[in-house]
Each structure stands twice: as structure tokens, then as C-alpha cells.
Write a protein that holds these residues in place. Structure first.
Motif, PDB file in Angstrom:
ATOM      1  N   THR A 156      -6.912  35.252  66.270  1.00 27.76           N
ATOM      2  CA  THR A 156      -6.428  36.033  65.135  1.00 27.76           C
ATOM      3  C   THR A 156      -7.074  37.420  65.082  1.00 27.76           C
ATOM      4  O   THR A 156      -6.627  38.281  64.320  1.00 27.76           O
ATOM      5  N   SER A 157      -8.090  37.649  65.905  1.00 28.60           N
ATOM      6  CA  SER A 157      -8.680  38.995  65.994  1.00 28.60           C
ATOM      7  C   SER A 157      -7.697  39.999  66.589  1.00 28.60           C
ATOM      8  O   SER A 157      -7.918  41.211  66.506  1.00 28.60           O
ATOM      9  N   ASP A 158      -6.608  39.504  67.167  1.00 34.62           N
ATOM     10  CA  ASP A 158      -5.586  40.369  67.752  1.00 34.62           C
ATOM     11  C   ASP A 158      -4.599  40.895  66.703  1.00 34.62           C
ATOM     12  O   ASP A 158      -3.709  41.685  67.017  1.00 34.62           O
ATOM     13  N   MET A 159      -4.754  40.469  65.440  1.00 35.96           N
ATOM     14  CA  MET A 159      -3.856  40.954  64.387  1.00 35.96           C
ATOM     15  C   MET A 159      -3.952  42.468  64.227  1.00 35.96           C
ATOM     16  O   MET A 159      -5.047  43.046  64.302  1.00 35.96           O
ATOM     17  N   VAL A 160      -2.826  43.097  63.988  1.00 37.19           N
ATOM     18  CA  VAL A 160      -2.813  44.525  63.659  1.00 37.19           C
ATOM     19  C   VAL A 160      -3.394  44.735  62.265  1.00 37.19           C
ATOM     20  O   VAL A 160      -4.240  45.610  62.046  1.00 37.19           O
ATOM     21  N   PHE A 161      -2.939  43.934  61.308  1.00 41.74           N
ATOM     22  CA  PHE A 161      -3.430  43.994  59.930  1.00 41.74           C
ATOM     23  C   PHE A 161      -4.104  42.665  59.604  1.00 41.74           C
ATOM     24  O   PHE A 161      -3.434  41.627  59.519  1.00 41.74           O
ATOM     25  N   PRO A 162      -5.431  42.644  59.422  1.00 41.34           N
ATOM     26  CA  PRO A 162      -6.153  41.401  59.164  1.00 41.34           C
ATOM     27  C   PRO A 162      -5.756  40.764  57.826  1.00 41.34           C
ATOM     28  O   PRO A 162      -5.039  41.361  57.019  1.00 41.34           O
ATOM     29  N   VAL A 163      -6.263  39.564  57.613  1.00 42.69           N
ATOM     30  CA  VAL A 163      -5.867  38.748  56.471  1.00 42.69           C
ATOM     31  C   VAL A 163      -6.015  39.482  55.145  1.00 42.69           C
ATOM     32  O   VAL A 163      -5.075  39.573  54.343  1.00 42.69           O
ATOM     33  N   LYS A 164      -7.191  40.034  54.858  1.00 40.00           N
ATOM     34  CA  LYS A 164      -7.413  40.674  53.554  1.00 40.00           C
ATOM     35  C   LYS A 164      -6.506  41.882  53.359  1.00 40.00           C
ATOM     36  O   LYS A 164      -6.044  42.150  52.245  1.00 40.00           O
ATOM     37  N   GLU A 165      -6.235  42.592  54.429  1.00 37.99           N
ATOM     38  CA  GLU A 165      -5.339  43.748  54.323  1.00 37.99           C
ATOM     39  C   GLU A 165      -3.907  43.313  54.013  1.00 37.99           C
ATOM     40  O   GLU A 165      -3.197  43.955  53.225  1.00 37.99           O
ATOM     41  N   LEU A 166      -3.467  42.192  54.607  1.00 38.14           N
ATOM     42  CA  LEU A 166      -2.125  41.677  54.317  1.00 38.14           C
ATOM     43  C   LEU A 166      -2.010  41.212  52.864  1.00 38.14           C
ATOM     44  O   LEU A 166      -1.003  41.481  52.200  1.00 38.14           O
ATOM     45  N   VAL A 167      -3.029  40.503  52.373  1.00 34.40           N
ATOM     46  CA  VAL A 167      -3.001  40.041  50.983  1.00 34.40           C
ATOM     47  C   VAL A 167      -2.940  41.237  50.034  1.00 34.40           C
ATOM     48  O   VAL A 167      -2.145  41.272  49.095  1.00 34.40           O
ATOM     49  N   SER A 168      -3.771  42.233  50.291  1.00 37.07           N
ATOM     50  CA  SER A 168      -3.791  43.419  49.446  1.00 37.07           C
ATOM     51  C   SER A 168      -2.446  44.140  49.471  1.00 37.07           C
ATOM     52  O   SER A 168      -1.894  44.489  48.410  1.00 37.07           O
ATOM     53  N   TYR A 169      -1.907  44.344  50.657  1.00 36.53           N
ATOM     54  CA  TYR A 169      -0.637  45.065  50.782  1.00 36.53           C
ATOM     55  C   TYR A 169       0.490  44.301  50.088  1.00 36.53           C
ATOM     56  O   TYR A 169       1.299  44.899  49.360  1.00 36.53           O
ATOM     57  N   ALA A 170       0.558  42.994  50.314  1.00 38.11           N
ATOM     58  CA  ALA A 170       1.603  42.198  49.667  1.00 38.11           C
ATOM     59  C   ALA A 170       1.484  42.278  48.147  1.00 38.11           C
ATOM     60  O   ALA A 170       2.493  42.400  47.433  1.00 38.11           O
ATOM     61  N   SER A 171       0.256  42.232  47.634  1.00 41.85           N
ATOM     62  CA  SER A 171       0.049  42.251  46.183  1.00 41.85           C
ATOM     63  C   SER A 171       0.417  43.588  45.560  1.00 41.85           C
ATOM     64  O   SER A 171       0.681  43.672  44.355  1.00 41.85           O
ATOM     65  N   ARG A 172       0.430  44.646  46.360  1.00 43.64           N
ATOM     66  CA  ARG A 172       0.831  45.952  45.835  1.00 43.64           C
ATOM     67  C   ARG A 172       2.351  46.075  45.746  1.00 43.64           C
ATOM     68  O   ARG A 172       2.866  46.980  45.095  1.00 43.64           O
ATOM     69  N   ASN A 173       3.051  45.169  46.417  1.00 44.40           N
ATOM     70  CA  ASN A 173       4.506  45.220  46.442  1.00 44.40           C
ATOM     71  C   ASN A 173       5.162  44.115  45.616  1.00 44.40           C
ATOM     72  O   ASN A 173       6.353  44.195  45.316  1.00 44.40           O
ATOM     73  N   MET A 174       4.394  43.093  45.271  1.00 41.99           N
ATOM     74  CA  MET A 174       4.926  41.991  44.458  1.00 41.99           C
ATOM     75  C   MET A 174       3.752  41.210  43.877  1.00 41.99           C
ATOM     76  O   MET A 174       2.654  41.209  44.447  1.00 41.99           O
ATOM     77  N   THR A 175       3.971  40.551  42.762  1.00 40.45           N
ATOM     78  CA  THR A 175       2.944  39.675  42.198  1.00 40.45           C
ATOM     79  C   THR A 175       2.842  38.418  43.060  1.00 40.45           C
ATOM     80  O   THR A 175       3.847  37.788  43.377  1.00 40.45           O
ATOM     81  N   LEU A 176       1.631  38.077  43.452  1.00 35.24           N
ATOM     82  CA  LEU A 176       1.379  36.841  44.191  1.00 35.24           C
ATOM     83  C   LEU A 176       0.899  35.777  43.208  1.00 35.24           C
ATOM     84  O   LEU A 176       0.100  36.057  42.312  1.00 35.24           O
ATOM     85  N   GLU A 177       1.385  34.560  43.392  1.00 33.01           N
ATOM     86  CA  GLU A 177       1.099  33.477  42.468  1.00 33.01           C
ATOM     87  C   GLU A 177       0.415  32.313  43.195  1.00 33.01           C
ATOM     88  O   GLU A 177       0.511  32.203  44.418  1.00 33.01           O
ATOM     89  N   PRO A 178      -0.280  31.444  42.446  1.00 33.89           N
ATOM     90  CA  PRO A 178      -0.952  30.309  43.082  1.00 33.89           C
ATOM     91  C   PRO A 178      -0.002  29.488  43.959  1.00 33.89           C
ATOM     92  O   PRO A 178       1.126  29.212  43.566  1.00 33.89           O
ATOM     93  N   TYR A 179      -0.492  29.152  45.147  1.00 36.44           N
ATOM     94  CA  TYR A 179       0.203  28.344  46.145  1.00 36.44           C
ATOM     95  C   TYR A 179       1.293  29.104  46.901  1.00 36.44           C
ATOM     96  O   TYR A 179       1.980  28.525  47.747  1.00 36.44           O
ATOM     97  N   ASP A 180       1.485  30.397  46.609  1.00 35.86           N
ATOM     98  CA  ASP A 180       2.318  31.204  47.509  1.00 35.86           C
ATOM     99  C   ASP A 180       1.666  31.202  48.886  1.00 35.86           C
ATOM    100  O   ASP A 180       0.441  31.097  49.015  1.00 35.86           O
ATOM    101  N   LEU A 181       2.486  31.347  49.920  1.00 35.19           N
ATOM    102  CA  LEU A 181       1.997  31.339  51.303  1.00 35.19           C
ATOM    103  C   LEU A 181       2.296  32.674  51.961  1.00 35.19           C
ATOM    104  O   LEU A 181       3.428  33.173  51.888  1.00 35.19           O
ATOM    105  N   ILE A 182       1.287  33.256  52.598  1.00 32.01           N
ATOM    106  CA  ILE A 182       1.484  34.446  53.422  1.00 32.01           C
ATOM    107  C   ILE A 182       1.349  34.030  54.879  1.00 32.01           C
ATOM    108  O   ILE A 182       0.305  33.515  55.302  1.00 32.01           O
ATOM    109  N   LEU A 183       2.420  34.234  55.650  1.00 31.02           N
ATOM    110  CA  LEU A 183       2.398  33.993  57.091  1.00 31.02           C
ATOM    111  C   LEU A 183       1.965  35.290  57.765  1.00 31.02           C
ATOM    112  O   LEU A 183       2.554  36.348  57.527  1.00 31.02           O
ATOM    113  N   THR A 184       0.944  35.215  58.618  1.00 32.66           N
ATOM    114  CA  THR A 184       0.257  36.430  59.057  1.00 32.66           C
ATOM    115  C   THR A 184       0.725  36.973  60.401  1.00 32.66           C
ATOM    116  O   THR A 184       0.108  37.883  60.950  1.00 32.66           O
TER     117      THR A 184
END
Length: 214
Positions: A156-184
Motif C-alpha cells: 500500500t506504500s505504492d498509493m498515490v494518495f495515502p489513507v489519511k489523505e483519501l479520508v480527508s479529501y472525501a470528507s471535503r466533498n461529502m459527509t462521511l458516516e459511521p460504517y461507510d467504506l472507502i476503497l483505496t
């Protein structure tokens, strides 16, 4: 999280996917590294758990894509990268099954990817693990085999955008709720699956899963 994270797929409201998020996949396709995350949505009716069977719709040419899944633990909106870890409840292993012929038709017409990624059984998932069981989500082995032949094997070190960056970016575009899944995203080696195949996948030494195709 208030309930057992292992049953997240019965509680989540949405699946957020990240496309073209591995450098190895970009290189394999001779493409360009995205300047910002490419997000898409999948319906939760695509979920299946181990013991259930992948069903390929007639006329669909489906590829496997193994991915690290990030399970949201708390409702969040507009979180920073530094804060993102607070809102992660756990992790899982997932397959983002994709009908490439349907996706290709959509791209040519300028249409969304939904039909190529939203068919029933298109998101097989493992049981989940708590966040503290995977302290380094940005440096863990991710692999997938079809009929015991390894197709994808990467970190997973080969990701262009790491996990925390994806969570942050997604949250800026939509509200994230408990048990939502982000596929990385998925690394190089994506390939076709057919009726009768057996797909196995793993996340480090922590999670393995197996699904049959019909």
C-alpha cells in the motif's frame, strides 16, 4: 465504534471508491499520475461476504481489483489530513469488481462508471479489523490470486494518495458516516475473472478471504 466493526457491511450507507490510486497501475497503463483523488460511488447492494458467491451478469467482462478498505468510525465533514485518523474505525480487504467493457462504453460516451461497478456482488469484502490492528495502513502487503496464481502483489506504500489523505479529501466533498467504506484503489495486475474461478486475497498476515465465481 458502537457496534461490532466486523459487521460493517450491514450498517454502512455508502461505498466511496478511489480510482487510479497506485503508481504501479499508472505505469502499467502508461497513464498519468492523478493530481487529486478520483472518487466514485458504489451502492451497498454490491456487498457480499465470504460464503456468498460472485455472480457475473450476462454480457459483463469483469476484472478483479484487490483493495484495502477503510471503515469510517465517526461522522465527519471537512477534516484535515492530520485529523483524518481520528475518524477511522477499522479496515478490511475488498474486491472492487469492475465490468471493463461497460466502463469503456461509459467513458466513450462521457458517462459515469456506475453500471460497470455497481452490479450485485461487485464488492466482496472480508471481516474487518479494528484500527489498532493495522498501525501502518500505508505500508502493508496487498495480494490477489485467481485459481492459486498470483495476479496482484504490491504494498500500500505504492498509493498515490495515502489513507489519511483519501479520508480527508472525501470528507471535503461529502459527509462521511459511521460504517461507510472507502476503497483505496488497486495496484497493477488487474485481470479478468470467469465462472468457475476461485479468487483469494490477503492483507499482510492479518486478513485473507476467498470467493467463488459463477
Amino acid at each position: 465504534m458502537s457496534r461490532d466493526v466486523k459487521q460493517f457491511y450491514t450498517l454502512g450507507k455508502k461505498i466511496v471508491g478511489a480510482g487510479v490510486n497506485y503508481r504501479s497501475l499508472v505505469a502499467e497503463r502508461s497513464g498519468s499520475v492523478p493530481k487529486k483523488p478520483i472518487l466514485f460511488l458504489k451502492p451497498t447492494t454490491t456487498y457480499i461476504a465470504e460464503g456468498q458467491v460472485i455472480e457475473i451478469p450476462e454480457g459483463y467482462e469483469v476484472n478483479h481489483e484487490v483493495e484495502l478498505g477503510v471503515i469510517i468510525g465517526q461522522k465527519c465533514k471537512n477534516v484535515s489530513i492530520d485529523e483524518a485518523d481520528k475518524y477511522i474505525g477499522g479496515f478490511c480487504l475488498a474486491l472492487d469488481l469492475t465490468a471493463m467493457n461497460i466502463i469503456s462504453e461509459a467513458r466513450e460516451s462521457g458517462l459515469p462508471w456506475t453500471t460497470g461497478k455497481g452490479f450485485d456482488t461487485a464488492t466482496p469484502v472480508s471481516s474487518a479489523i479494528a484500527k489498532d490492528q493495522l498501525p501502518g495502513p500505508d505500508a502493508v502487503r496487498l495480494w490477489c490470486s485467481v485459481n492459486d496464481q498470483i495476479r496482484q502483489d504490491c504494498s500500500t506504500s505504492d498509493m498515490v494518495f495515502p489513507v489519511k489523505e483519501l479520508v480527508s479529501y472525501a470528507s471535503r466533498n461529502m459527509t462521511l458516516e459511521p460504517y461507510d467504506l472507502i476503497l483505496t484503489g488497486s495496484p497493477a495486475g488487474v485481470g479478468p475473472i470467469r465462472s468457475g474461478d476461485v479468487i483469494k486475497a490477503g492483507l499482510g498476515d492479518l486478513i485473507t478471504m476467498c470467493f467463488k465465481v459463477k
